[in-house]
Design a protein around this motif. Structure first.
Motif: not given
Length: 158
Positions: A78-82
């Motif tokens: 999961i990418n927390f810049e999404d």
């Protein structure tokens, strides 16, 4: 965070759940080192300047493990810049919400590989990581980020 939105984000970031593979230049040295650290009860942090390949290396770990028999539903990235997470990043429970949504969605049968990209964007991320590691959950953690906030004596780093 809305369950449907979480599931949408998770599905979009994990192409291996649909049998897809991204082709990238293999970073063998880093890949082998990270894989050797899995299963040791530590969070592995991959940090550096922007656009240096941290995400690529993390995903290569997934593809390497899949080629060795790990099940796709045991791996989550999961990418927390999404942008779907904007407005939620100050919520210290966000990571656990994502993790619980992944477990509910995929019901992984074995040890989980959970990759948290750009983790420095999430408030109090260190607390969640420490709790999971100390509770000896059935999980391997890789965290990536561009911030010195990832530097800690509690984390294995490359």
């Amino acid at each position: 965070m809305d369950k449907l939105k979480l599931e949408e984000a998770l599905t979009s970031w994990n192409p291996w759940w649909k049998g897809k593979k991204e082709e990238t230049f293999l970073r063998v040295t880093y890949l082998e080192k990270i894989i050797s650290w899995l299963g040791k009860g530590k969070a592995i942090s991959v940090y550096g300047i922007r656009k240096c390949g941290k995400t690529t290396i993390a995903k290569q770990v997934v593809y390497s493990l899949l080629s060795k028999g790990k099940k796709a539903e045991e791996c989550c990235y999961i990418n927390f810049e999404d942008e779907r997470f904007y407005g939620q990043l100050s919520n210290p429970e966000l990571i656990d919400e994502v993790y619980q949504a992944f477990l509910a969605l995929k019901n992984p049968p074995g040890n989980v590989l959970f990759i948290l990209d750009e983790i420095q964007n999430v408030n109090a991320w260190e607390k969640w990581v420490r709790r999971i590691i100390e509770q000896k959950e059935n999980i391997d953690l890789i965290i990536t980020g561009s911030s010195a906030a990832l530097l800690s004596s509690d984390l294995a780093t490359i």
